[in-house]
Motif scaffolding. Structure first.
Motif, PDB file in Angstrom:
ATOM      1  N   LEU A 113       0.959  -1.260  -0.148  1.00 25.24           N
ATOM      2  CA  LEU A 113       0.054   0.015   0.131  1.00 25.24           C
ATOM      3  C   LEU A 113       0.997   1.227   0.017  1.00 25.24           C
ATOM      4  O   LEU A 113       0.555   2.375  -0.639  1.00 25.24           O
ATOM      5  CB  LEU A 113      -1.213   0.017   1.332  1.00 25.24           C
ATOM      6  CG  LEU A 113      -1.975  -1.222   1.092  1.00 25.24           C
ATOM      7  CD1 LEU A 113      -2.815  -1.319   2.610  1.00 25.24           C
ATOM      8  CD2 LEU A 113      -2.882  -1.159   0.091  1.00 25.24           C
ATOM      9  N   ALA A 114       1.843   1.202   0.715  1.00 26.82           N
ATOM     10  CA  ALA A 114       2.824   2.431   0.663  1.00 26.82           C
ATOM     11  C   ALA A 114       3.523   2.704  -0.506  1.00 26.82           C
ATOM     12  O   ALA A 114       3.539   3.969  -0.856  1.00 26.82           O
ATOM     13  CB  ALA A 114       4.114   2.175   1.790  1.00 26.82           C
ATOM     14  N   LEU A 117       0.801   4.425  -2.782  1.00 28.06           N
ATOM     15  CA  LEU A 117       0.673   5.766  -2.363  1.00 28.06           C
ATOM     16  C   LEU A 117       1.803   6.744  -2.684  1.00 28.06           C
ATOM     17  O   LEU A 117       1.740   7.956  -2.745  1.00 28.06           O
ATOM     18  CB  LEU A 117       0.533   5.939  -0.789  1.00 28.06           C
ATOM     19  CG  LEU A 117      -1.058   5.305  -0.319  1.00 28.06           C
ATOM     20  CD1 LEU A 117      -1.029   5.236   1.120  1.00 28.06           C
ATOM     21  CD2 LEU A 117      -2.056   6.032  -0.942  1.00 28.06           C
ATOM     22  N   GLU A 140       3.865  -0.463 -10.264  1.00 32.80           N
ATOM     23  CA  GLU A 140       2.331  -0.798  -9.774  1.00 32.80           C
ATOM     24  C   GLU A 140       2.209  -2.360  -9.387  1.00 32.80           C
ATOM     25  O   GLU A 140       1.878  -2.910  -8.595  1.00 32.80           O
ATOM     26  CB  GLU A 140       1.445  -0.306 -10.600  1.00 32.80           C
ATOM     27  CG  GLU A 140       1.091   1.330 -10.571  1.00 32.80           C
ATOM     28  CD  GLU A 140       0.238   1.683 -11.529  1.00 32.80           C
ATOM     29  OE1 GLU A 140      -0.363   2.861 -11.234  1.00 32.80           O
ATOM     30  OE2 GLU A 140      -0.137   0.950 -12.324  1.00 32.80           O
TER      31      GLU A 140
END
Length: 459
Positions: A113-114, A117, A140
């Motif tokens: 997730l980091a 972001l 990604e």
């Protein structure tokens, strides 16, 4: 001092070389396997041009920062398992293992997730626009592979703590074959597969890492030696004090790796400000240097295991002697690599790309890479020995000082186009790694002597 006496003193260390290498060799191959994933990506993508190669470098720069944090946390498992194994305490070892798996799983999700972001950061780092455009889709996909990779690390560090280093090696090497096959099919669009170029390389990495996790889980759970550790029980599950101990070791270790990986990552961004070709050359030199570094990482894990065992046995004189045997061994091995880099500096970059300017720049960087082989190898093995002593806080401070108060300012100042360019960036790496090796050695020397003295007083 008489030659015979010197020989006897030296043999006290060299007689440990075989045992050190027996433990280290599978780790070396396994770590090289991780690097080989990047090497295969670089070799295949390098044929697409300098911009795609630079994009992989940029995307992996972000991934390596996350990877350093995740692997650093997982490293806490090995010394605790090694100490429990030395003390013949299976119950304690099982608890560390189970909590380590939970912690690494959560870590993998958090890092995935980091990274998602953090994607927009690439637009604000003064990188070539065409490189950023290619790097984001690659990032990604590779980001998602952090989840299986972190869970794999938990199993790997557990097995390493029991001196069973070969199983993670098997998983990594076979996963590399999987990676090569899917890279070939997906990068170039072979047979029924679409031509995805960089995204194809990322998907190949993702598939290989899921395979690697499945393989190591399957092989460990079937072995009799690990049977007691795979008995899961709710009553011993999720104990806060065990998590605290893992975090107390893991968080400083993660910071140590972050400080080091981040300065190497900074070279990617600094090289990017010089242009696409310098960034591609930087990636080639980094990839080659990281391959030899993984040999040192194997001996660093060996130092952690053997020092942790001796700590559990409270044999502190043997602990110091064994640790110094790993320091001497890595020094000799890295000296050979240093000579090899100098002799082959003009030839090795040609495996990656046929751009003359990139090859010339990479050859210049390999000269400096040859010089820091010794200090880079020593610092990672001494860190491993300190981790075996479960000494992590002061070494973390040492790493910060060496890399960010000494090394990075040199890279930043001399890495400008009007100064020394790419060569200046790598001089900063040399300064930081040398400072780290020296200060960490002084720390280990002090602590190991103090343990021996304390035991003598108590006796």
């Amino acid at each position: 001092m008489q030659p015979k006496k010197i020989g006897l003193q030296l043999s006290a260390y060299t007689k440990e070389f075989n045992r050190n290498l027996n433990i280290a060799f599978p780790v070396m191959l396994g770590q090289l396997g991780h690097v080989m994933v990047g090497l295969v990506d670089n070799l295949m993508i390098g044929r697409l041009g300098a911009a795609p190669l630079a994009a992989v470098s940029l995307g992996n720069a972000m991934v390596f920062i996350a990877l350093s944090l995740g692997i650093g946390f997982s490293f806490a498992i090995t010394p605790l398992i090694a100490e429990a194994d030395g003390a013949k305490d299976i119950e304690k070892g099982r608890s560390y293992f189970h909590h380590g798996v939970v912690l690494c799983t959560l870590n993998g999700v958090f890092l995935f997730l980091a990274l998602l972001l953090a994607k927009p950061i690439l637009h604000y780092m003064d990188q070539p626009p065409e490189v950023v455009a290619l790097a984001i889709p690659y990032l990604e996909i590779v980001a998602f592979s952090m989840i299986p990779l972190m869970i794999f690390q938990a199993f790997k560090q557990f097995a390493d703590g029991l001196s069973q280093t070969k199983y993670a090696m098997y998983a990594t090497l076979i996963a590399n074959v999987v990676n090569v096959v899917f890279n070939y099919l997906l990068i170039y669009g072979i047979w029924i597969f679409p031509r995805l170029e960089l995204e194809g390389a990322a998907i190949g990495t993702l598939i290989a890492r899921f395979f690697m996790l499945w393989f190591v889980w399957e092989i460990l759970r079937r072995k009799k030696k690990f049977a007691e550790y795979f008995k899961w029980s709710r009553k011993e599950f999720l104990k806060p004090d065990i998590f605290k101990r893992l975090l107390a070791l893991g968080f400083p270790t993660a910071l140590q790796m972050l400080f080091e990986i981040a300065i190497f990552t900074a070279t990617v961004f600094l090289a990017g400000t010089l242009g696409t070709n310098p960034q591609a050359a930087n990636q080639i030199a980094l990839n080659l240097a990281s391959m030899t570094f993984m040999i040192a990482v194997g001996l660093g894990v060996t130092a952690t295991i053997r020092v942790g065992n001796q700590k559990g046995l409270r044999k502190f004189k043997d602990l110091r002697r064994i640790a110094f045997s790993t320091f001497l061994l890595v020094f000799l091995i890295e000296a050979v690599f240093a000579v090899g880099f100098i002799l082959l500096k003009d030839w090795l970059p040609t495996f990656y790309i046929d751009n003359t300017e990139v090859i010339l720049l990479a050859a210049q960087l390999l000269v400096i890479a040859a010089l820091f082989q010794l200090s880079d190898g020593l610092q990672v093995v001494i860190l491993g020995a300190l981790r075996g002593l479960q000494d992590v806080k002061i070494p973390t401070l040492i790493c910060f000082i060496a890399y960010w108060l000494i090394g990075f300012p040199v890279s930043w100042y001399y890495g400008k186009a009007e100064q020394l360019g790419s060569m200046g960036i790598w001089l900063g790496l040399l300064a930081g790694l040398t400072a780290s090796a020296l200060m960490l050695y002084l720390r280990f020397n002090f602590l190991s002597k103090r343990l021996i003295e304390k035991k003598a007083v108590l006796a």
